[in-house]
Design a protein around this motif. Structure first.
Motif, short mmCIF file in Angstrom:
data_model
loop_
_atom_site.label_atom_id
_atom_site.label_comp_id
_atom_site.label_asym_id
_atom_site.label_seq_id
_atom_site.Cartn_x
_atom_site.Cartn_y
_atom_site.Cartn_z
N GLU A 12 33.66 29.84 39.22
CA GLU A 12 34.64 30.21 40.12
C GLU A 12 35.03 30.29 41.73
N ILE A 13 33.25 31.10 41.58
CA ILE A 13 33.30 31.43 43.35
C ILE A 13 33.59 30.47 44.11
N GLY A 14 33.78 30.60 45.18
CA GLY A 14 34.02 30.11 46.20
C GLY A 14 35.41 28.80 46.04
N GLN A 15 35.67 28.82 44.23
CA GLN A 15 37.09 27.79 44.21
C GLN A 15 38.37 28.58 43.86
N VAL A 16 38.39 30.31 44.32
CA VAL A 16 39.77 30.70 44.22
C VAL A 16 39.59 31.79 45.19
N SER A 17 40.93 32.23 45.01
CA SER A 17 40.82 33.42 46.11
C SER A 17 40.58 34.26 45.67
N ASN A 18 40.12 35.03 47.35
CA ASN A 18 39.29 36.36 46.88
C ASN A 18 40.24 37.78 45.91
N LYS A 19 41.40 37.09 45.87
CA LYS A 19 42.39 38.77 45.20
C LYS A 19 41.59 38.05 43.57
N ALA A 20 41.27 37.12 43.41
CA ALA A 20 41.09 35.92 42.11
C ALA A 20 39.96 36.47 41.45
N ILE A 21 38.88 35.45 42.62
CA ILE A 21 37.13 36.68 41.96
C ILE A 21 37.58 37.95 42.04
N ALA A 22 37.82 38.89 42.78
CA ALA A 22 38.22 40.36 42.11
C ALA A 22 38.23 40.16 41.39
N LYS A 23 39.32 39.57 40.83
CA LYS A 23 40.30 40.28 38.51
C LYS A 23 39.33 39.62 37.72
N LEU A 24 38.62 38.48 38.58
CA LEU A 24 38.17 37.70 37.20
C LEU A 24 36.79 39.36 37.25
N SER A 25 35.91 39.68 38.35
CA SER A 25 35.29 40.44 38.12
C SER A 25 35.71 41.96 37.44
N GLY A 26 36.85 42.63 37.69
CA GLY A 26 37.28 43.62 36.93
C GLY A 26 36.99 44.31 38.34
N ARG B 184 40.13 47.67 36.25
CA ARG B 184 39.47 47.38 34.63
C ARG B 184 39.77 46.14 34.59
N GLY B 185 38.57 46.30 33.17
CA GLY B 185 38.49 44.46 32.72
C GLY B 185 37.76 43.78 33.12
N GLY B 186 38.03 42.30 33.32
CA GLY B 186 36.99 41.40 34.35
C GLY B 186 35.31 41.11 33.40
N ARG B 187 35.08 41.00 33.59
CA ARG B 187 33.78 40.03 34.00
C ARG B 187 31.92 41.49 34.08
N SER B 188 31.53 41.68 32.86
CA SER B 188 30.95 42.61 33.65
C SER B 188 29.83 42.15 33.77
N GLY B 189 29.42 41.01 33.60
CA GLY B 189 27.41 40.65 33.97
C GLY B 189 27.71 40.55 35.39
#
Length: 312
Positions: A212-226, A244-249
């Motif tokens: 999703e990188i480059g396709q969502v907002s900065n807040k959204a990408i930060a939340k996806l990554s935890g 907390r949460g998000g993708r650990s990788g």
């Protein structure tokens, strides 16, 4: 909201399906024949969406094949479903109950279909996952080699290490070729690597695990990554906001790369110094640096995607 939803509880051998609101329940084998029968059940009952939990990869075949058979699917977060069940008073846990809860959760949450990834994306994800496994195995074998005291053990370990090194190089080559062959990925690769300290493995991990990188907002990408602080306020209290949460990788690789990039990138370096001067704890600085790097990469990916669209 989808009126008819099929919740599917996935295990290694079985697919337990319940159609909501009809309440029809059936068990199918987690194989091609069983998935085909599940698709037939969904068509017979006018199911608009099949929802299943991410189950360590056991759901992948059903998810992809159902889409191929024309049945829309979505994936639900297993922890969210479990908490929803408890909130609804379901402390019991059986396959049949779980299937019904998944369907109920999807209806309340109004979950939308999750389109399947393209073949190239699937292959990239598989190659990157295998490279991570080989790298971890290589680290373990090297540690054993260092601790070995007899020549026979060292020779045996040397053979294993040599094999893993060959596999690692082959996987790296296949990943590089896959990225080079895709015009968009090539642009993203160049954009990411313009940040000093971001190497090919980091690029591959981000493309595979954070498409999703480059396709969502900065807040959204930060939340996806935890890496987004979670509000923890109540009344007059402004509590500590943890991540907390998000993708650990992606998060783990960003922690590592941000520390390296801060040595060379003036913006990251000055940002780190400001946090240190303010007396922020080391872990807070580490998280903030990783989030800052992610925001930079997200902006570069957004620009690269825009340039690709304009060029085509």
């Amino acid at each position: 909201m989808n009126s008819i939803i099929c919740g599917v509880d996935v295990s290694k051998d079985w697919l337990d399906a319940q159609v909501r609101p009809a309440g029809v329940f059936e068990r199918f084998g987690n194989d091609a024949d069983g998935i085909g029968a599940l698709a037939a059940l969904c068509r017979a009952h006018g199911v608009a969406l099949v929802v299943m939990e991410a189950s360590g990869g056991y759901e992948r075949s059903a998810f992809l094949l159902l889409w191929e058979l024309g049945v829309a699917c979505a994936l639900a977060n297993a922890l969210s479903v479990r908490r929803f069940a408890e909130a609804m008073g379901f402390l019991e846990k059986t396959d049949r109950i779980d299937a019904g809860i998944i369907a109920h959760y999807a209806a309340v949450k109004a979950i939308a279909p999750t389109p399947p990834p393209q073949a190239a994306q699937l292959r990239l994800s598989s190659l990157v996952a295998r490279l991570s496994q080989v790298t971890a195995d290589l680290t373990v074998q090297k540690q054993r080699r260092h601790a070995a005291r007899d020549a026979e053990t060292r020779d045996s370990l040397d053979e294993v290490i040599a094999l893993l090194v060959r596999q690692s190089r082959r996987l790296e080559g296949e990943i590089a070729s896959l990225i080079d062959d895709d015009p968009l990925w090539g642009r993203l690769d160049a954009a990411f690597r313009s940040v000093k300290g971001v190497a090919s493995r980091t690029v591959a991990r981000l493309m595979a695990e954070l498409p999703e990188i480059g396709q969502v907002s900065n807040k959204a990408i930060a939340k996806l990554s935890g890496l987004a602080p979670i509000a923890n306020d109540s009344g007059k209290r402004n509590g500590h906001r943890p991540v907390r949460g998000g993708r650990s990788g992606p998060r783990s690789i960003l922690f590592l790369v941000a520390h390296i990039a801060a040595r060379y990138d003036p913006h990251l370096s000055s940002f780190q110094q400001r946090l240190q001067s303010a007396g922020k704890p080391k872990m807070v600085i580490r998280i903030a640096l990783a989030r800052k790097l992610l925001v930079i990469l997200n902006a570069k990916a957004r620009d690269a995607r825009m340039e690709f669209v304009n060029a085509t």
